[in-house]
Design an enzyme around this catalytic site. Structure first.
Site, PDB file in Angstrom:
ATOM      1  N   MET A  61     -11.308  -5.432   5.983  1.00  0.00           N
ATOM      2  CA  MET A  61     -10.475  -4.500   6.751  1.00  0.00           C
ATOM      3  C   MET A  61     -10.178  -5.146   8.102  1.00  0.00           C
ATOM      4  O   MET A  61     -11.097  -5.452   8.865  1.00  0.00           O
ATOM      5  CB  MET A  61     -11.206  -3.170   6.991  1.00  0.00           C
ATOM      6  CG  MET A  61     -11.260  -2.200   5.831  1.00  0.00           C
ATOM      7  SD  MET A  61      -9.674  -1.642   5.154  1.00  0.00           S
ATOM      8  CE  MET A  61      -8.730  -1.190   6.603  1.00  0.00           C
TER       9      MET A  61
ATOM     10  N   SER B 248       0.835  -1.196   0.000  1.00  0.00           N
ATOM     11  CA  SER B 248       0.000   0.000   0.000  1.00  0.00           C
ATOM     12  C   SER B 248       0.873   1.251   0.000  1.00  0.00           C
ATOM     13  O   SER B 248       1.698   1.451   0.898  1.00  0.00           O
ATOM     14  CB  SER B 248      -0.892   0.002   1.244  1.00  0.00           C
ATOM     15  OG  SER B 248      -1.418   1.284   1.430  1.00  0.00           O
TER      16      SER B 248
ATOM     17  N   MET C 197      -8.739   8.411   0.506  1.00  0.00           N
ATOM     18  CA  MET C 197      -9.471   8.792   1.726  1.00  0.00           C
ATOM     19  C   MET C 197      -9.984  10.212   1.593  1.00  0.00           C
ATOM     20  O   MET C 197      -9.255  11.092   1.128  1.00  0.00           O
ATOM     21  CB  MET C 197      -8.539   8.709   2.937  1.00  0.00           C
ATOM     22  CG  MET C 197      -7.906   7.349   3.128  1.00  0.00           C
ATOM     23  SD  MET C 197      -6.965   7.302   4.664  1.00  0.00           S
ATOM     24  CE  MET C 197      -6.242   5.675   4.560  1.00  0.00           C
TER      25      MET C 197
ATOM     26  N   MET D 240     -12.125   4.907   0.249  1.00  0.00           N
ATOM     27  CA  MET D 240     -12.698   5.124   1.581  1.00  0.00           C
ATOM     28  C   MET D 240     -13.354   6.498   1.555  1.00  0.00           C
ATOM     29  O   MET D 240     -12.859   7.465   2.132  1.00  0.00           O
ATOM     30  CB  MET D 240     -11.583   5.036   2.637  1.00  0.00           C
ATOM     31  CG  MET D 240     -11.166   3.605   2.922  1.00  0.00           C
ATOM     32  SD  MET D 240      -9.567   3.479   3.719  1.00  0.00           S
ATOM     33  CE  MET D 240      -8.537   3.520   2.276  1.00  0.00           C
TER      34      MET D 240
ATOM     35  N   ASP E 117      -6.606  -6.292   4.567  1.00  0.00           N
ATOM     36  CA  ASP E 117      -5.967  -4.972   4.615  1.00  0.00           C
ATOM     37  C   ASP E 117      -5.934  -4.453   6.049  1.00  0.00           C
ATOM     38  O   ASP E 117      -6.982  -4.206   6.646  1.00  0.00           O
ATOM     39  CB  ASP E 117      -6.792  -4.024   3.718  1.00  0.00           C
ATOM     40  CG  ASP E 117      -6.134  -2.678   3.516  1.00  0.00           C
ATOM     41  OD1 ASP E 117      -4.957  -2.519   3.891  1.00  0.00           O
ATOM     42  OD2 ASP E 117      -6.813  -1.782   2.961  1.00  0.00           O
TER      43      ASP E 117
ATOM     44  N   HIS F   9      -1.557  -1.165  -4.054  1.00  0.00           N
ATOM     45  CA  HIS F   9      -2.800  -0.811  -3.367  1.00  0.00           C
ATOM     46  C   HIS F   9      -2.817   0.698  -3.127  1.00  0.00           C
ATOM     47  O   HIS F   9      -1.872   1.254  -2.561  1.00  0.00           O
ATOM     48  CB  HIS F   9      -2.864  -1.578  -2.042  1.00  0.00           C
ATOM     49  CG  HIS F   9      -4.131  -1.392  -1.288  1.00  0.00           C
ATOM     50  ND1 HIS F   9      -5.300  -2.051  -1.591  1.00  0.00           N
ATOM     51  CD2 HIS F   9      -4.423  -0.605  -0.215  1.00  0.00           C
ATOM     52  CE1 HIS F   9      -6.249  -1.694  -0.751  1.00  0.00           C
ATOM     53  NE2 HIS F   9      -5.747  -0.803   0.098  1.00  0.00           N
TER      54      HIS F   9
ATOM     55  N   HIS G 222      -8.663   1.499  -3.443  1.00  0.00           N
ATOM     56  CA  HIS G 222      -9.517   1.276  -2.275  1.00  0.00           C
ATOM     57  C   HIS G 222     -10.153   2.612  -1.895  1.00  0.00           C
ATOM     58  O   HIS G 222      -9.489   3.480  -1.328  1.00  0.00           O
ATOM     59  CB  HIS G 222      -8.631   0.727  -1.136  1.00  0.00           C
ATOM     60  CG  HIS G 222      -9.347   0.482   0.140  1.00  0.00           C
ATOM     61  ND1 HIS G 222      -8.682   0.181   1.311  1.00  0.00           N
ATOM     62  CD2 HIS G 222     -10.669   0.466   0.466  1.00  0.00           C
ATOM     63  CE1 HIS G 222      -9.553   0.007   2.284  1.00  0.00           C
ATOM     64  NE2 HIS G 222     -10.766   0.190   1.804  1.00  0.00           N
TER      65      HIS G 222
ATOM     66  N   ASP H 219      -4.863   3.835  -1.533  1.00  0.00           N
ATOM     67  CA  ASP H 219      -5.897   4.200  -0.560  1.00  0.00           C
ATOM     68  C   ASP H 219      -6.390   5.617  -0.786  1.00  0.00           C
ATOM     69  O   ASP H 219      -5.656   6.580  -0.569  1.00  0.00           O
ATOM     70  CB  ASP H 219      -5.319   4.085   0.859  1.00  0.00           C
ATOM     71  CG  ASP H 219      -5.088   2.645   1.261  1.00  0.00           C
ATOM     72  OD1 ASP H 219      -6.057   1.870   1.249  1.00  0.00           O
ATOM     73  OD2 ASP H 219      -3.932   2.299   1.577  1.00  0.00           O
TER      74      ASP H 219
HETATM   75  C1  DX5 Z   1      -5.920   1.706   6.034  1.00  0.00           C
HETATM   76  C2  DX5 Z   1      -5.628   1.371   4.595  1.00  0.00           C
HETATM   77  C3  DX5 Z   1      -4.563   0.355   4.406  1.00  0.00           C
HETATM   78  C4  DX5 Z   1      -3.229   0.733   4.992  1.00  0.00           C
HETATM   79  C5  DX5 Z   1      -2.674  -0.492   5.643  1.00  0.00           C
HETATM   80  O1  DX5 Z   1      -7.105   2.384   6.134  1.00  0.00           O
HETATM   81  O2  DX5 Z   1      -6.784   0.895   3.929  1.00  0.00           O
HETATM   82  O3  DX5 Z   1      -4.414  -0.024   3.042  1.00  0.00           O
HETATM   83  O4  DX5 Z   1      -2.300   1.212   4.064  1.00  0.00           O
HETATM   84  O5  DX5 Z   1      -1.554  -0.154   6.342  1.00  0.00           O
HETATM   85  P1  DX5 Z   1      -0.834  -1.164   7.336  1.00  0.00           P
HETATM   86  O6  DX5 Z   1      -0.393  -2.335   6.490  1.00  0.00           O
HETATM   87  O7  DX5 Z   1       0.278  -0.368   7.889  1.00  0.00           O
HETATM   88  O8  DX5 Z   1      -1.842  -1.588   8.364  1.00  0.00           O
HETATM   89 ZN    ZN Z   2      -6.484  -0.007   1.908  1.00  0.00          ZN
END
Ligand code: DX5
Ligand code: ZN
Length: 221
Positions: free
Chosen positions: A141, A12, A41, A72, A179, A37, A70, A39
């Site tokens: 998650m 990620s 947000m 969010m 994840d 990956h 992903h 993210d």
């Molecule tokens: C968190 C993200 C993850 C994050 C995971 O909300 O969706 O993809 O990058 O990070 P680690 O592997 O550090 O838990």
């Molecule tokens: Zn993620």
């Protein structure tokens, strides 16, 4: 026995260097990764804000690895086309963020991408039951979304096992992705439980030897 289980490693970018994304991508590639990956947000669905579709578009130009977006965000339906145009391969949205999940899945597929859905730790896997036949990917998650570097919530293992059993019993074809808090210590149990995609942010990027971390997470000999 797992049927057609995949072993996909997806670092990620969240834990990479946003001021030097290219270097982080090269590190991901060098570590024999399968996907990146990404993210997204929005500061509303989760407290944190990261980046939008322009980042995905720019990354698309510098790598051939599959891009695993992903979302969010609230109102994921408003963003699908932009991320598809940007070159996403998989687009995953949150069950908790959408009312018409079935329609969002259709929308993602019509945009030419593979469709994924994610649930947060407090959401039971049973709420996905009507959607299972239509999904390419389910993202469990295993921490509360919003930040990297949190501790894996062990109850997530039961969700993976349940999804793996349902897939076998019903001939569903979704990939199971995990994840949050994935590292070289818990990866084997996640693979054994039936997960196909292991996502790793901090354990990969903060490792002194990311290539070794990748190997250990994938269980390569
Ligand atoms: C968190 C993200 C993850 C994050 C995971 O909300 O969706 O993809 O990058 O990070 P680690 O592997 O550090 O838990
Ligand atoms: Zn993620």
């Amino acid at each position: 026995m797992h049927v057609n289980k995949k072993n996909i490693f997806a670092p990620s970018l969240l834990s990479g260097n946003f001021a030097d994304v290219q270097a982080s991508i090269r590190l991901i590639e060098k570590a024999n990764s399968d996907w990146i990956h990404l993210d997204v947000m929005d500061g509303v669905f989760v407290p944190n804000i990261t980046f939008g579709h322009k980042m995905v578009n720019d990354i698309r130009k510098i790598t051939t690895l599959s891009l695993d977006v992903h979302l969010m965000t609230i109102h994921p339906e408003n963003h699908i086309q932009d991320f598809a145009n940007a070159g996403a391969d998989y687009i995953t949205f949150h069950l908790e963020a959408a009312t018409h999940c079935h329609r969002v899945i259709q929308q993602i597929k019509e945009s030419g991408c593979r469709a994924g859905i994610s649930i947060v730790p407090g959401t039971p896997v049973q709420l996905l039951s009507e959607l299972l036949p239509f999904l390419d990917l389910i993202l469990i998650m295993s921490v509360n979304p919003g930040f990297g570097g949190q501790k894996f919530i062990p109850q997530s293992l039961n969700k993976i096992e349940t999804l793996d059993r349902l897939r076998k019993d019903n001939d569903y074809s979704y990939l199971i992705s995990v994840d949050g808090g994935v590292n070289n210590e818990n990866a084997a149990s996640l693979r054994d439980a039936g997960s196909d995609v292991l996502i790793s942010g901090s354990s990969f990027f903060n490792s002194e030897n990311p290539e070794l971390e990748s190997k250990l997470i994938r269980g390569d000999k």
